[in-house]
Design a protein around this motif. Structure first.
Motif, PDB file in Angstrom:
ATOM      1  N   LYS A 307       0.829  -1.206   0.000  1.00 13.74           N
ATOM      2  CA  LYS A 307       0.000   0.000   0.000  1.00 13.74           C
ATOM      3  C   LYS A 307       0.865   1.259   0.000  1.00 13.74           C
ATOM      4  O   LYS A 307       0.587   2.224  -0.733  1.00 13.74           O
ATOM      5  CB  LYS A 307      -0.923  -0.009   1.228  1.00 13.74           C
ATOM      6  CG  LYS A 307      -1.841   1.198   1.320  1.00 13.74           C
ATOM      7  CD  LYS A 307      -2.695   1.140   2.578  1.00 13.74           C
ATOM      8  CE  LYS A 307      -3.582   2.381   2.700  1.00 13.74           C
ATOM      9  NZ  LYS A 307      -4.399   2.345   3.955  1.00 13.74           N
ATOM     10  N   VAL A 308       1.921   1.251   0.819  1.00 15.18           N
ATOM     11  CA  VAL A 308       2.833   2.390   0.866  1.00 15.18           C
ATOM     12  C   VAL A 308       3.520   2.578  -0.477  1.00 15.18           C
ATOM     13  O   VAL A 308       3.663   3.710  -0.973  1.00 15.18           O
ATOM     14  CB  VAL A 308       3.875   2.206   1.995  1.00 15.18           C
ATOM     15  CG1 VAL A 308       4.970   3.254   1.902  1.00 15.18           C
ATOM     16  CG2 VAL A 308       3.197   2.286   3.363  1.00 15.18           C
ATOM     17  N   MET A 309       3.950   1.481  -1.096  1.00 16.68           N
ATOM     18  CA  MET A 309       4.612   1.564  -2.397  1.00 16.68           C
ATOM     19  C   MET A 309       3.665   2.103  -3.469  1.00 16.68           C
ATOM     20  O   MET A 309       4.064   2.897  -4.336  1.00 16.68           O
ATOM     21  CB  MET A 309       5.129   0.189  -2.810  1.00 16.68           C
ATOM     22  CG  MET A 309       6.355  -0.270  -2.031  1.00 16.68           C
ATOM     23  SD  MET A 309       7.763   0.858  -2.154  1.00 16.68           S
ATOM     24  CE  MET A 309       8.031   0.885  -3.912  1.00 16.68           C
ATOM     25  N   ALA A 310       2.388   1.677  -3.418  1.00 17.61           N
ATOM     26  CA  ALA A 310       1.409   2.158  -4.397  1.00 17.61           C
ATOM     27  C   ALA A 310       1.199   3.663  -4.260  1.00 17.61           C
ATOM     28  O   ALA A 310       1.144   4.396  -5.266  1.00 17.61           O
ATOM     29  CB  ALA A 310       0.090   1.406  -4.216  1.00 17.61           C
ATOM     30  N   LEU A 311       1.097   4.143  -3.001  1.00 13.40           N
ATOM     31  CA  LEU A 311       0.928   5.582  -2.777  1.00 13.40           C
ATOM     32  C   LEU A 311       2.180   6.354  -3.214  1.00 13.40           C
ATOM     33  O   LEU A 311       2.086   7.461  -3.751  1.00 13.40           O
ATOM     34  CB  LEU A 311       0.634   5.846  -1.298  1.00 13.40           C
ATOM     35  CG  LEU A 311      -0.724   5.361  -0.777  1.00 13.40           C
ATOM     36  CD1 LEU A 311      -0.804   5.526   0.742  1.00 13.40           C
ATOM     37  CD2 LEU A 311      -1.850   6.136  -1.439  1.00 13.40           C
ATOM     38  N   THR A 312       3.365   5.755  -2.978  1.00 13.48           N
ATOM     39  CA  THR A 312       4.620   6.397  -3.398  1.00 13.48           C
ATOM     40  C   THR A 312       4.681   6.525  -4.917  1.00 13.48           C
ATOM     41  O   THR A 312       5.032   7.589  -5.450  1.00 13.48           O
ATOM     42  CB  THR A 312       5.821   5.584  -2.883  1.00 13.48           C
ATOM     43  OG1 THR A 312       5.747   5.478  -1.450  1.00 13.48           O
ATOM     44  CG2 THR A 312       7.126   6.259  -3.261  1.00 13.48           C
ATOM     45  N   ASP A 313       4.346   5.437  -5.627  1.00 15.34           N
ATOM     46  CA  ASP A 313       4.359   5.474  -7.093  1.00 15.34           C
ATOM     47  C   ASP A 313       3.343   6.475  -7.635  1.00 15.34           C
ATOM     48  O   ASP A 313       3.597   7.160  -8.640  1.00 15.34           O
ATOM     49  CB  ASP A 313       4.061   4.076  -7.654  1.00 15.34           C
ATOM     50  CG  ASP A 313       5.189   3.089  -7.367  1.00 15.34           C
ATOM     51  OD1 ASP A 313       6.339   3.555  -7.182  1.00 15.34           O
ATOM     52  OD2 ASP A 313       4.926   1.875  -7.316  1.00 15.34           O
ATOM     53  N   GLU A 314       2.206   6.576  -6.970  1.00 13.67           N
ATOM     54  CA  GLU A 314       1.187   7.540  -7.392  1.00 13.67           C
ATOM     55  C   GLU A 314       1.703   8.967  -7.266  1.00 13.67           C
ATOM     56  O   GLU A 314       1.481   9.802  -8.164  1.00 13.67           O
ATOM     57  CB  GLU A 314      -0.070   7.349  -6.534  1.00 13.67           C
ATOM     58  CG  GLU A 314      -1.219   8.270  -6.892  1.00 13.67           C
ATOM     59  CD  GLU A 314      -2.420   8.073  -5.997  1.00 13.67           C
ATOM     60  OE1 GLU A 314      -3.221   9.030  -5.843  1.00 13.67           O
ATOM     61  OE2 GLU A 314      -2.569   6.967  -5.414  1.00 13.67           O
ATOM     62  N   LEU A 315       2.411   9.254  -6.159  1.00 17.48           N
ATOM     63  CA  LEU A 315       2.986  10.594  -5.982  1.00 17.48           C
ATOM     64  C   LEU A 315       4.070  10.870  -7.020  1.00 17.48           C
ATOM     65  O   LEU A 315       4.184  11.986  -7.533  1.00 17.48           O
ATOM     66  CB  LEU A 315       3.563  10.725  -4.571  1.00 17.48           C
ATOM     67  CG  LEU A 315       2.565  10.863  -3.417  1.00 17.48           C
ATOM     68  CD1 LEU A 315       3.292  10.840  -2.073  1.00 17.48           C
ATOM     69  CD2 LEU A 315       1.752  12.147  -3.541  1.00 17.48           C
ATOM     70  N   MET A 316       4.864   9.851  -7.336  1.00 14.68           N
ATOM     71  CA  MET A 316       5.929  10.033  -8.336  1.00 14.68           C
ATOM     72  C   MET A 316       5.343  10.372  -9.715  1.00 14.68           C
ATOM     73  O   MET A 316       5.838  11.257 -10.403  1.00 14.68           O
ATOM     74  CB  MET A 316       6.781   8.763  -8.427  1.00 14.68           C
ATOM     75  CG  MET A 316       7.653   8.512  -7.205  1.00 14.68           C
ATOM     76  SD  MET A 316       8.761   7.109  -7.436  1.00 14.68           S
ATOM     77  CE  MET A 316       9.920   7.783  -8.637  1.00 14.68           C
ATOM     78  N   ASN A 317       4.289   9.657 -10.087  1.00 15.23           N
ATOM     79  CA  ASN A 317       3.649   9.925 -11.380  1.00 15.23           C
ATOM     80  C   ASN A 317       2.995  11.302 -11.399  1.00 15.23           C
ATOM     81  O   ASN A 317       3.063  12.022 -12.401  1.00 15.23           O
ATOM     82  CB  ASN A 317       2.619   8.843 -11.684  1.00 15.23           C
ATOM     83  CG  ASN A 317       3.259   7.479 -11.897  1.00 15.23           C
ATOM     84  OD1 ASN A 317       4.401   7.397 -12.346  1.00 15.23           O
ATOM     85  ND2 ASN A 317       2.531   6.419 -11.571  1.00 15.23           N
TER      86      ASN A 317
END
Length: 534
Positions: A307-317
């Motif tokens: 979940k943390v990784m998904a939120l991180t990738d979303e912020l990066m995009n």
């Protein structure tokens, strides 16, 4: 009362005397509460701090049960120029003297973990135990949790750098021109939402870090836009903006931002709960064990990390960030003394993040450190009082176990007979069963006390009152110091301690202050002989 026309009573000595009388009447009300019921157990909370004039103050509060309600009242503070354990102990006894308390009814001391207070050989609690033989020293649980959470900033140099960036952001946005631009960009990017401020972090109050991280995550877009704007300027502002922008536009920073926001959302419940003045032993156990379970679940299950990784990738995009880390990829050279050994650590330095497995290791390191500190600082039940409290609660698996309440009975000299305990347990089981059928209500220890009348179960009632009165935190004393700082400002820096004590007590105990009668204050004032100074 009729005074001469020219008698305005405005001289500072008259004001100080009236304030002192009001504070004494307030303390008398607390004394009346303590003596309202026979055998009222109490606990002593104390701490020390410096006021604006650099005077050392020792503040004292009292925790007790009155009409089934836990109360923590401020009873005063005194100035001291000697911060040894002996001197602080004398000052605490000096503050408590007007209350005329029975030393045998004191169940505990609530202090912080400073060596002068907690030392096992010559600490304040050791000295005071000579006067209060049944009192147990309790290290403030809120302070212990704060120390546990603070270790998160010391897991690795990279995490220390992360929190340094959070602090630097707040300092950068404090400039008048930068702050105005920051608010302007917020209004442009979040037109329908209220403008927010980045919060100042404080190492001794971990909840401030939680607020700071949450605000940075919420305002990440406006922050990056503001930094990008000032990176096109010149001078020191450009250097600072470029540096912050370079450090924030990495996957590692975003991952840590999301990670600590997630962990703080869980720990904030325990942090705020442990600051309650009505916190009991069982409440404290529930909060800490719940936090341990949450961290264990995060550590053992991959869903939280994913979940943390998904939120991180979303912020990066969203913010078009592609860099993993600012750390160099150069392989570090081993010292000569380690040339013939196999080394799998980072040699005390942070390794660059280059893939998701590096972030997974960072995630595990943070949680492992937190769980280790929780288990170390919140040690097993040394004195058996937590087990005794659980054995008195119908929702506990150990409810009714007579052996578990024995250590507390022996310590407080409360002889609970087998017959009294058996009937008490049977009655509570019937009531708990009825509540489970109706609404599955989980009773608190205070509600258990309400179901244990003193005239029917005198010793069990005494045991429950003693367990409930045990201090869990010293946050009430910290709040008293906050009142002191609000009153003694820069324009009142010459205020003496006696006047400060009176004003602080009247301000802090507003509920009791509002119940004071002006006529009672003036009646005491008029009985004192006085003559005009020539």
């Amino acid at each position: 009362m009729n005074y001469p026309r020219m008698e305005k009573l405005l001289h500072h000595s008259i004001q100080n005397e009236i304030l002192e009388i009001a504070a004494l009447l307030l303390v008398k009300k607390i004394k009346a509460d303590l003596h309202d019921e026979p055998d009222t157990y109490y606990a002593i909370l104390a701490d020390e701090c410096k006021d604006l004039s650099k005077r050392e103050l020792v503040a004292v509060c009292i925790r007790y049960l009155n009409n089934g309600t836990l109360k923590e009242r401020a009873v005063g503070f005194v100035e001291t120029d000697n911060m040894t354990a002996d001197a602080i102990s004398v000052k605490i006894l000096e503050v408590l003297e007007p209350l005329q308390l029975d030393p045998g009814l004191c169940v505990g001391f609530g202090f912080d973990g400073a060596s002068v207070m907690s030392g096992n050989r010559g600490g304040v609690h050791v000295i005071l135990k000579k006067t209060f033989p049944h009192a147990l020293y309790v290290h403030c649980n809120s302070h212990k949790l704060n120390l546990v959470l603070c270790t998160a900033a010391k897991v690795s140099p990279g995490i220390s750098t992360f929190f340094g960036i959070i602090n630097s952001l707040h300092n950068f946005m404090n400039g008048a021109q930068r702050h105005a631009k920051f608010l302007e960009i917020q209004k442009q990017m979040r037109p329908e939402q209220k403008t927010l401020e980045l919060e100042r972090s404080c190492e001794v109050r971990w909840s401030s870090w939680s607020n700071a991280v949450s605000k940075v995550l919420t305002l990440l877009g406006p922050i990056l836009e503001t930094l990008a704007t000032f990176s096109e300027s010149s001078g020191q502002t450009k250097i600072e903006a470029d540096s912050l922008l370079h450090q924030m536009q990495t996957k590692k920073f975003l991952f840590l931002l999301v990670t600590f926001n997630q962990l703080f959302e869980v720990s904030d419940y325990a942090t705020k709960g442990l600051q309650s003045s009505t916190l009991s032993v069982t409440d404290c156990i529930d909060l800490i064990e719940g936090l341990k379970d949450s961290y264990t679940q995060f550590r053992n299950e991959n869903d939280a990390f994913d979940k943390v990784m998904a939120l991180t990738d979303e912020l990066m995009n969203k913010h078009e960030i592609v860099s993993w880390d600012i750390s160099g990829s150069r392989k570090r050279k081993l010292p000569a003394r380690l040339a013939n050994t196999h080394v799998d650590s980072t040699l005390g330095k942070s390794s660059p993040v280059q893939q998701n497995s590096d972030l997974q290791k960072l995630w595990n390191d943070i949680l492992d450190k937190q769980m280790m500190e929780l288990n170390t600082r919140f040690k097993p039940d040394t004195y058996g009082f937590m087990s005794a409290a659980a054995a008195c609660s119908p929702w506990s698996d150990t409810f009714g176990d007579k052996a578990l309440i024995r250590p507390a009975c022996v310590h407080f000299s409360i002889p609970v007979a087998e017959e009294e305990h058996t009937v008490f347990v049977q009655q509570l089981k019937r009531k708990a069963k009825a509540n489970k059928i109706t609404n599955e209500k989980k009773e608190t220890l205070v509600e258990v006390l309400d179901a244990c009348p003193r005239d029917i179960f005198p010793n069990m009632n005494s045991l429950l009152r003693a367990l409930l009165t045990l201090p869990m935190t010293t946050c009430t004393v910290e709040r008293l110091f906050s009142a002191v700082n609000r009153i003694k400002t820069g324009t009142r820096a010459t205020m003496l301690t006696d006047r400060l004590n009176s004003l602080s007590l009247l301000s802090f105990e507003r509920e009791l202050t509002d119940s004071l009668e002006y006529q009672d204050i003036l009646a005491v004032f008029s009985t004192k002989p006085r003559r005009l100074l020539l």
